[in-house]
Enzyme design. Structure first.
Site, PDB file in Angstrom:
ATOM      1  N   GLU A  34      46.740  16.553  36.749  1.00 42.03           N
ATOM      2  CA  GLU A  34      47.472  17.567  35.971  1.00 42.03           C
ATOM      3  C   GLU A  34      47.695  18.736  36.909  1.00 42.03           C
ATOM      4  O   GLU A  34      46.773  19.515  37.147  1.00 42.03           O
ATOM      5  CB  GLU A  34      46.635  18.023  34.765  1.00 42.03           C
ATOM      6  N   GLU A  81      55.835  27.784  42.137  1.00 39.48           N
ATOM      7  CA  GLU A  81      55.225  28.186  40.878  1.00 39.48           C
ATOM      8  C   GLU A  81      54.726  29.633  40.999  1.00 39.48           C
ATOM      9  O   GLU A  81      53.941  29.933  41.905  1.00 39.48           O
ATOM     10  CB  GLU A  81      54.035  27.260  40.579  1.00 39.48           C
ATOM     11  N   LYS A 113      33.014  18.988  38.594  1.00 44.70           N
ATOM     12  CA  LYS A 113      33.085  19.935  39.706  1.00 44.70           C
ATOM     13  C   LYS A 113      34.076  20.999  39.228  1.00 44.70           C
ATOM     14  O   LYS A 113      35.298  20.770  39.191  1.00 44.70           O
ATOM     15  CB  LYS A 113      33.582  19.246  40.989  1.00 44.70           C
ATOM     16  N   TRP A 119      39.955  27.082  37.009  1.00 46.67           N
ATOM     17  CA  TRP A 119      39.318  28.223  36.354  1.00 46.67           C
ATOM     18  C   TRP A 119      40.162  28.804  35.224  1.00 46.67           C
ATOM     19  O   TRP A 119      39.692  29.635  34.471  1.00 46.67           O
ATOM     20  CB  TRP A 119      39.094  29.332  37.404  1.00 46.67           C
ATOM     21  N   ASN A 120      41.445  28.420  35.112  1.00 42.70           N
ATOM     22  CA  ASN A 120      42.318  29.222  34.236  1.00 42.70           C
ATOM     23  C   ASN A 120      42.018  29.047  32.747  1.00 42.70           C
ATOM     24  O   ASN A 120      42.138  30.004  31.988  1.00 42.70           O
ATOM     25  CB  ASN A 120      43.799  29.019  34.576  1.00 42.70           C
ATOM     26  N   GLY A 168      44.756  21.120  38.694  1.00 42.85           N
ATOM     27  CA  GLY A 168      44.785  22.188  39.687  1.00 42.85           C
ATOM     28  C   GLY A 168      46.076  22.158  40.469  1.00 42.85           C
ATOM     29  O   GLY A 168      47.117  21.764  39.946  1.00 42.85           O
ATOM     30  N   CYS A 194      49.458  26.622  33.552  1.00 40.10           N
ATOM     31  CA  CYS A 194      50.364  25.630  34.152  1.00 40.10           C
ATOM     32  C   CYS A 194      51.611  25.480  33.291  1.00 40.10           C
ATOM     33  O   CYS A 194      52.701  25.290  33.799  1.00 40.10           O
ATOM     34  CB  CYS A 194      49.657  24.302  34.305  1.00 40.10           C
ATOM     35  N   SER A 220      35.178  27.163  41.909  1.00 39.14           N
ATOM     36  CA  SER A 220      34.036  27.904  42.459  1.00 39.14           C
ATOM     37  C   SER A 220      33.863  29.303  41.865  1.00 39.14           C
ATOM     38  O   SER A 220      32.813  29.920  42.032  1.00 39.14           O
ATOM     39  CB  SER A 220      34.174  28.021  43.976  1.00 39.14           C
TER      40      SER A 220
HETATM   41  P1  NAP Z   1      43.054  24.618  42.914  1.00 39.74           P
HETATM   42  O1  NAP Z   1      42.795  25.521  44.046  1.00 39.74           O
HETATM   43  O2  NAP Z   1      43.701  23.325  43.165  1.00 39.74           O
HETATM   44  O3  NAP Z   1      41.644  24.404  42.214  1.00 39.74           O
HETATM   45  C1  NAP Z   1      41.456  23.503  41.154  1.00 39.74           C
HETATM   46  C2  NAP Z   1      40.170  22.732  41.381  1.00 39.74           C
HETATM   47  O4  NAP Z   1      40.327  21.861  42.495  1.00 39.74           O
HETATM   48  C3  NAP Z   1      38.976  23.609  41.691  1.00 39.74           C
HETATM   49  O5  NAP Z   1      37.817  23.036  41.136  1.00 39.74           O
HETATM   50  C4  NAP Z   1      38.908  23.565  43.204  1.00 39.74           C
HETATM   51  O6  NAP Z   1      37.645  23.843  43.726  1.00 39.74           O
HETATM   52  C5  NAP Z   1      39.294  22.125  43.463  1.00 39.74           C
HETATM   53  N1  NAP Z   1      39.859  21.854  44.774  1.00 39.74           N
HETATM   54  C6  NAP Z   1      40.628  22.665  45.538  1.00 39.74           C
HETATM   55  N2  NAP Z   1      40.980  22.039  46.676  1.00 39.74           N
HETATM   56  C7  NAP Z   1      40.434  20.806  46.626  1.00 39.74           C
HETATM   57  C8  NAP Z   1      40.452  19.695  47.510  1.00 39.74           C
HETATM   58  N3  NAP Z   1      41.111  19.708  48.665  1.00 39.74           N
HETATM   59  N4  NAP Z   1      39.793  18.575  47.140  1.00 39.74           N
HETATM   60  C9  NAP Z   1      39.128  18.525  45.966  1.00 39.74           C
HETATM   61  N5  NAP Z   1      39.067  19.560  45.104  1.00 39.74           N
HETATM   62  C10 NAP Z   1      39.722  20.681  45.420  1.00 39.74           C
HETATM   63  O7  NAP Z   1      43.899  25.256  41.777  1.00 39.74           O
HETATM   64  P2  NAP Z   1      44.052  26.766  41.405  1.00 39.74           P
HETATM   65  O8  NAP Z   1      45.120  27.290  42.272  1.00 39.74           O
HETATM   66  O9  NAP Z   1      42.764  27.454  41.341  1.00 39.74           O
HETATM   67  O10 NAP Z   1      44.556  26.549  39.907  1.00 39.74           O
HETATM   68  C11 NAP Z   1      45.813  26.777  39.504  1.00 39.74           C
HETATM   69  C12 NAP Z   1      46.676  25.528  39.556  1.00 39.74           C
HETATM   70  O11 NAP Z   1      46.270  24.601  38.576  1.00 39.74           O
HETATM   71  C13 NAP Z   1      48.102  25.870  39.227  1.00 39.74           C
HETATM   72  O12 NAP Z   1      48.984  25.174  40.058  1.00 39.74           O
HETATM   73  C14 NAP Z   1      48.242  25.397  37.788  1.00 39.74           C
HETATM   74  O13 NAP Z   1      49.554  25.155  37.394  1.00 39.74           O
HETATM   75  C15 NAP Z   1      47.383  24.198  37.801  1.00 39.74           C
HETATM   76  N6  NAP Z   1      46.998  23.831  36.444  1.00 39.74           N
HETATM   77  C16 NAP Z   1      47.508  22.710  35.891  1.00 39.74           C
HETATM   78  C17 NAP Z   1      47.197  22.351  34.602  1.00 39.74           C
HETATM   79  C18 NAP Z   1      47.755  21.093  33.977  1.00 39.74           C
HETATM   80  O14 NAP Z   1      47.221  20.657  32.976  1.00 39.74           O
HETATM   81  N7  NAP Z   1      48.802  20.508  34.513  1.00 39.74           N
HETATM   82  C19 NAP Z   1      46.323  23.153  33.858  1.00 39.74           C
HETATM   83  C20 NAP Z   1      45.810  24.289  34.440  1.00 39.74           C
HETATM   84  C21 NAP Z   1      46.151  24.604  35.747  1.00 39.74           C
HETATM   85  P3  NAP Z   1      37.319  25.275  44.419  1.00 39.74           P
HETATM   86  O15 NAP Z   1      37.468  26.296  43.352  1.00 39.74           O
HETATM   87  O16 NAP Z   1      35.932  25.102  44.888  1.00 39.74           O
HETATM   88  O17 NAP Z   1      38.315  25.447  45.518  1.00 39.74           O
END
Ligand code: NAP
Length: 455
Positions: free
Chosen positions: A228, A360, A154, A130-131, A206, A262, A157
């Protein structure tokens, strides 16, 4: 939590959505597979025309799109509008360069003719955070669609309206129906999609647990993934740095997107000789930030995206404090207002064993480390499980060369903010993930690199 738009500045639930049923997923996958067979034959020039049309729509309606982003995840409106513009840039970039990036590459061998040809794989699943709710999707979609793949999204949410409007943009741009589809599904429905034989590969941006889970399932199915994931990027300031530039950029590097990026600078590693002055100026600039309604043009720092992000961040901060770290400013959630607001915070003097070592901090919290010299700075920077980006400040060329060479990161920026740019590959090493997005490398991730040998 369910799939819903909940305003992070107020806590108000604006709209809820039903996740797709098994039957709807099946029919959408069938459409995607069917359209792939014809879409893969469309000329590059046609795909480029559609992608350029998407860029026009993004620019035309950037304010509307910006408001949807801000309503759903709380980033300041000015950066939300800038995000829509950046998406237009990546669309135009791949529209212009994809043909060159995916042209046949001749190789001299024992054949009368041998070369490499890049071909699309089919349906690619993108699981997105979402970020940067538009940018993350467009930086996947632009190269994937130019390569002749079809995409399914996907999204997180908490950003369903962003997800739906992105599908609308791509359809309005002229792409055939089904080339890009949003699937409103929960994380628990991802497995069934990944294992479907029609889905050929997946990319996830994520958290580590989400990435590990998706990659494990895809691994079982022998499907390629790009991950990523998170980071705890170092921001190194050496004695020879232009201190004013280093401090000003440090504020943006930490606070962009309310601190939820990130590639945000998270650990400020400053040599003793300039550390006091760096700290003084950073505090001054953090204090000047305007916290408030993200819909207001003048707001610098809005709310965190969800109550759980706020809770997780505060927990990390409290553990640091309980273990004896020093609070230079902030350090406590703002309880005098509704919404998920956290104040600009600076912590330092960490005893061993705090979360500053390996976690993080996803929010407006700067961790300040004082080090004696460049050796200690590099050692501190690398002493983390992540390896996404690194920013380092010095005017000494030999020092810059060492930093470029020795920092363990997917990207090193000298005297600048770590940022994504369509012209440069983006991705991490260590627990920050693998594979690359953007640049020529990004478009070559989800293609069959076919070797052709003709006698
Ligand atoms: P997250 O909980 O991992 O969510 C990211 C996505 O993954 C969402 O669509 C989420 O769906 C889905 N998801 C979560 N658990 C899952 C599973 N077990 N299996 C399949 N899909 C799953 O991440 P967040 O905490 O919201 O986002 C922040 C993280 O993203 C931070 O760690 C940030 O550093 C990282 N990020 C990395 C980058 C990069 O390019 N390296 C860029 C931006 C962000 P739901 O919302 O339905 O749970």
């Amino acid at each position: 939590m369910g799939i819903a738009t909940i305003n992070p500045a107020t806590g108000e639930t604006i709209k809820t959505f039903e996740p797709l049923s098994k039957e709807s997923i099946e029919s959408k996958l069938a459409v995607a597979q069917q359209v792939f067979e014809s879409y893969r034959q469309t000329p590059m020039t046609q795909r480029a025309e559609w992608l350029n049309a998407a860029a026009e729509i993004l620019e035309r309606d950037k304010v509307r799109f910006g408001k949807i982003m801000t309503t759903e995840m709380g980033k300041p409106i000015k950066s939300a509008i800038a995000e829509a513009n950046k998406c237009a840039w990546v669309c135009r970039y791949y529209a212009e360069h994809a043909a060159e990036f995916l042209a046949d590459v001749p190789a001299a061998t024992d054949a009368s003719k041998s070369f490499v040809r890049y071909q699309p794989l089919g349906i690619i699943l993108a699981v997105m955070p979402w970020n940067f709710p538009f940018w993350q999707v467009f930086r996947f979609a632009a190269p994937a669609l130019m390569a002749g793949n079809v995409g399914i999204l996907k999204h997180a949410s908490n950003v369903p309206q962003c997800a739906l409007v992105i599908e609308d943009i791509i359809r309005e741009a002229g792409f055939p129906a089904g080339v890009f589809q949003t699937f409103l599904v929960g994380a628990d429905q991802v497995k069934d999609i990944v294992i479907d034989p029609r889905v050929k590969a997946a990319t996830l941006t994520g958290s580590e647990p989400a990435g590990a889970s998706l990659a494990a399932i895809a691994g079982q199915e022998i499907k390629k993934t790009v991950l990523e994931l998170g980071g705890s990027d170092p921001y190194i300031v050496l004695e020879s740095a232009d201190l004013e530039a280093a401090v000003s950029t440090a504020v943006t590097a930490r606070m962009l997107n309310n601190g939820q990026s990130c590639i945000a600078a998270k650990r400020f590693i400053v040599v003793d000789a300039v550390a006091d002055e760096f700290e003084r100026r950073l505090v001054e600039k953090f204090q000047a930030l305007k916290i408030g309604d993200p819909m207001e043009e003048t707001t610098d720092l809005g709310p965190l995206a969800t109550p759980s992000i706020l809770k997780d961040l505060d927990q990390l901060v409290q553990v640091c404090i309980e273990k004896g770290s020093k609070v230079i400013m902030g350090g406590k959630a703002l309880s005098d207002r509704s919404g998920n607001f956290y104040p600009p915070t600076i912590l330092s003097d960490f005893p061993p064993g705090t979360p500053a070592d390996n976690e993080e901090f996803f929010g407006p919290v700067a961790l300040l480390f004082r080090v004696p010299d460049i050796d200690a700075a590099i050692a501190r920077a690398n002493a983390i499980p992540f390896g996404l980006g690194a920013s380092a400040w010095t005017t000494d060329e030999a020092q810059a060369e060492r930093l470029i060479d020795e920092l363990e990161a997917g990207a090193v920026f000298i005297n600048g903010l770590v940022k994504s740019d369509p012209r440069l590959p983006f991705g991490g090493i260590k627990r920050s993930g693998f594979g690359r997005e953007l640049g020529i490398q990004g478009i070559q991730e989800f293609v069959n690199i076919k070797t052709v040998w003709v006698k």
